[in-house]
Each structure stands twice: as structure tokens, then as C-alpha cells.
Scaffold this motif. Structure first.
Motif, PDB file in Angstrom:
ATOM      1  N   LEU A   1      35.385  30.827  38.200  1.00 50.70           N
ATOM      2  CA  LEU A   1      36.244  32.007  38.204  1.00 50.70           C
ATOM      3  C   LEU A   1      37.695  31.586  38.012  1.00 50.70           C
ATOM      4  O   LEU A   1      38.470  31.498  38.974  1.00 50.70           O
ATOM      5  CB  LEU A   1      36.091  32.790  39.519  1.00 50.70           C
TER       6      LEU A   1
ATOM      7  N   LEU B   1      40.027  33.198  37.096  1.00 51.39           N
ATOM      8  CA  LEU B   1      40.920  34.318  37.394  1.00 51.39           C
ATOM      9  C   LEU B   1      41.794  34.040  38.614  1.00 51.39           C
ATOM     10  O   LEU B   1      42.897  34.585  38.745  1.00 51.39           O
ATOM     11  CB  LEU B   1      40.082  35.581  37.623  1.00 51.39           C
TER      12      LEU B   1
ATOM     13  N   CYS C   1      42.515  44.528  40.914  1.00 46.67           N
ATOM     14  CA  CYS C   1      41.317  44.369  40.092  1.00 46.67           C
ATOM     15  C   CYS C   1      40.087  44.303  40.986  1.00 46.67           C
ATOM     16  O   CYS C   1      40.106  43.637  42.025  1.00 46.67           O
ATOM     17  CB  CYS C   1      41.396  43.103  39.253  1.00 46.67           C
TER      18      CYS C   1
ATOM     19  N   LEU D   1      36.465  42.826  40.811  1.00 47.02           N
ATOM     20  CA  LEU D   1      35.761  41.824  40.008  1.00 47.02           C
ATOM     21  C   LEU D   1      34.332  41.635  40.499  1.00 47.02           C
ATOM     22  O   LEU D   1      34.096  41.460  41.699  1.00 47.02           O
ATOM     23  CB  LEU D   1      36.503  40.486  40.074  1.00 47.02           C
TER      24      LEU D   1
ATOM     25  N   ILE E   1      35.313  43.509  35.168  1.00 50.13           N
ATOM     26  CA  ILE E   1      36.551  43.801  35.887  1.00 50.13           C
ATOM     27  C   ILE E   1      36.940  45.255  35.665  1.00 50.13           C
ATOM     28  O   ILE E   1      36.872  45.763  34.546  1.00 50.13           O
ATOM     29  CB  ILE E   1      37.704  42.897  35.409  1.00 50.13           C
TER      30      ILE E   1
END
Length: 235
Positions: free
Chosen positions: A120, A122, A147, A149, A156
Motif C-alpha cells: 500500500l 498510499l 479517502c 480505501l 478508493i
């Protein structure tokens, strides 16, 4: 004797192979399940665990094409929420997004005790606020956009920036420095996520704010309720 025995064994193997149909002519049992039975079994598997459902679809092309793909629906379809999974920190100061982890995050299944590692990246520019039904509620660093997720499908859903709450704090807190305002908004936060007709709604409750904020994936800002919540204390 040894030579004769070997010949007989080879002959038996050859006869056996000749009696078997070619591999290309076989119909694996997995490919002949009726569609309605296949979907029924898939639904029962999904009720148990999301990753079991992913493994179920990976058995063969027939099972994959005959069942619903969770990618693209991971957040908006409640059936695909990764319930029973929680994110774990690595310890020793290695928080999600730490460079030494190379983008990987560990998850733990509360029922089976299974660990999985998911990449991940992110987390390099997001921070985690909460986890609901296995979904991760993140805040993006650059613009404070919230967000939702799905850690296993990568789906997302974006909601309004959390910064839209800064001007909605009660009383004297509006006059406080921005860093302290952020503390009151984000500290000890608790979230709830619901999905309906493709729209994702999130409610946020903060212990220090004593109010609930809510927004949907179609809104541009968060709205704070006019009523207050009573803080819960553990004695």
C-alpha cells in the motif's frame, strides 16, 4: 527376470496411459457447476471471508467469469467489505509508510489468526484515521481530502477535505491556532461508513469536539451536527 519384469511394467503403464483420455478432452468438475449453484457457493464463501472469496474465484476461468469481481466495488458494495481484518503496525517505530517497509502493511484476521502483507504505497502521503469493516479511513497530506480505501482491492472513494471543519469548531476554539484546531478534530476519532446506491457516507465523531461530522462522496464539505454527543468514559 529383471528384464522381463521391467518390460511387463512398461507395458502396464502404456496400457494404462492408452486407456486414459487425452488431458484436453477431460472436463474438470470445476467447469461443469451450474451457474446458480456456483454463485450460491461463492456467496457462502464470501460470508466467511473476503480473501477466501478471492481464492475461490482464482480456481479456474469458469469460476472467475461466473462470479462478481470485487474490484471496482470493494467500497461501495457492502458484501465485499473485508470484515474481520485489522491493520497492524510493525513495531519498533515502523509505522505504515515507513521507508524500510517498502510500502507493505500487515493485516491480521481476527477469526482465523491469519497474517497477510499488502503493498500500500498510499501511506507515503496519507495518514490513517480509523478502520471500519476492514476499510481504511485515510487523510491525504497535501489537501486533507478523506479517502476510504479497500486494502485488498485498491478501490478508493474520496470525500471532502477535513479542513472544511476548521471553521465549524465551537466557541473559543475558533480563535485557537490551526495546529490546536487539528488536534480537536482528529484526536481520538471514531468513524462509521455506509454505502447506498453507489454513494458512500461517512460519519466522524471526535471525543474533544463532542459533535458528529458527516459527508458523502458527492459533497464538497463536511457538515457538523447541531446536537452534541455525550463523551463515553471507561471506569
Amino acid at each position: 527376470m529383471t528384464s522381463c519384469t521391467t518390460k511387463r511394467q512398461r507395458s502396464a503403464v502404456a496400457t494404462s496411459d492408452a486407456a486414459m483420455p487425452a488431458a484436453s478432452s477431460l472436463s474438470p468438475w470445476a467447469s461443469i457447476l451450474p451457474g446458480d449453484l456456483l454463485r450460491l457457493i461463492a456467496g457462502l464463501v464470501l460470508e466467511g471471508d473476503f480473501l477466501d472469496y478471492v481464492r475461490f474465484r482464482a480456481v479456474c476461468n469458469g469460476w472467475r467469469s461466473g462470479t462478481l469481481c470485487p474490484r471496482g466495488r470493494g467500497v461501495t458494495d457492502l458484501r465485499f467489505h473485508p470484515r474481520r481484518w485489522m491493520m497492524l503496525t510493525e513495531g519498533h517505530g515502523l509505522y505504515p509508510g515507513y521507508g524500510k517497509l517498502d510500502g507493505y502493511v500487515r493485516f491480521f484476521n481476527l477469526y482465523t489468526g491469519t497474517f497477510v502483507r499488502v503493498k500500500l504505497p498510499l501511506f507515503r502521503n496519507h495518514c490513517a484515521l480509523d478502520s471500519v469493516d476492514g476499510l481504511l479511513l485515510l487523510q491525504r497530506d497535501e489537501d486533507t481530502v478523506i479517502c476510504v480505501l479497500h486494502p485488498f482491492t485498491g478501490d478508493i472513494v474520496e470525500l471532502p477535505p477535513l479542513s472544511t471543519l476548521l471553521t465549524q469548531l465551537d466557541g473559543d476554539r475558533n480563535e485557537e491556532p490551526e495546529c490546536e484546531k487539528w488536534f480537536f478534530i482528529r484526536y481520538n476519532i471514531c468513524a462509521s461508513v455506509s454505502c447506498n446506491a453507489g454513494i458512500t457516507s461517512v460519519m466522524l465523531a471526535s471525543h474533544y469536539q463532542s459533535r458528529v461530522a458527516f459527508a458523502t462522496s458527492q459533497d464538497r464539505h463536511w457538515t457538523v451536527t447541531s446536537w452534541k454527543i455525550t463523551p463515553c468514559r471507561i471506569r
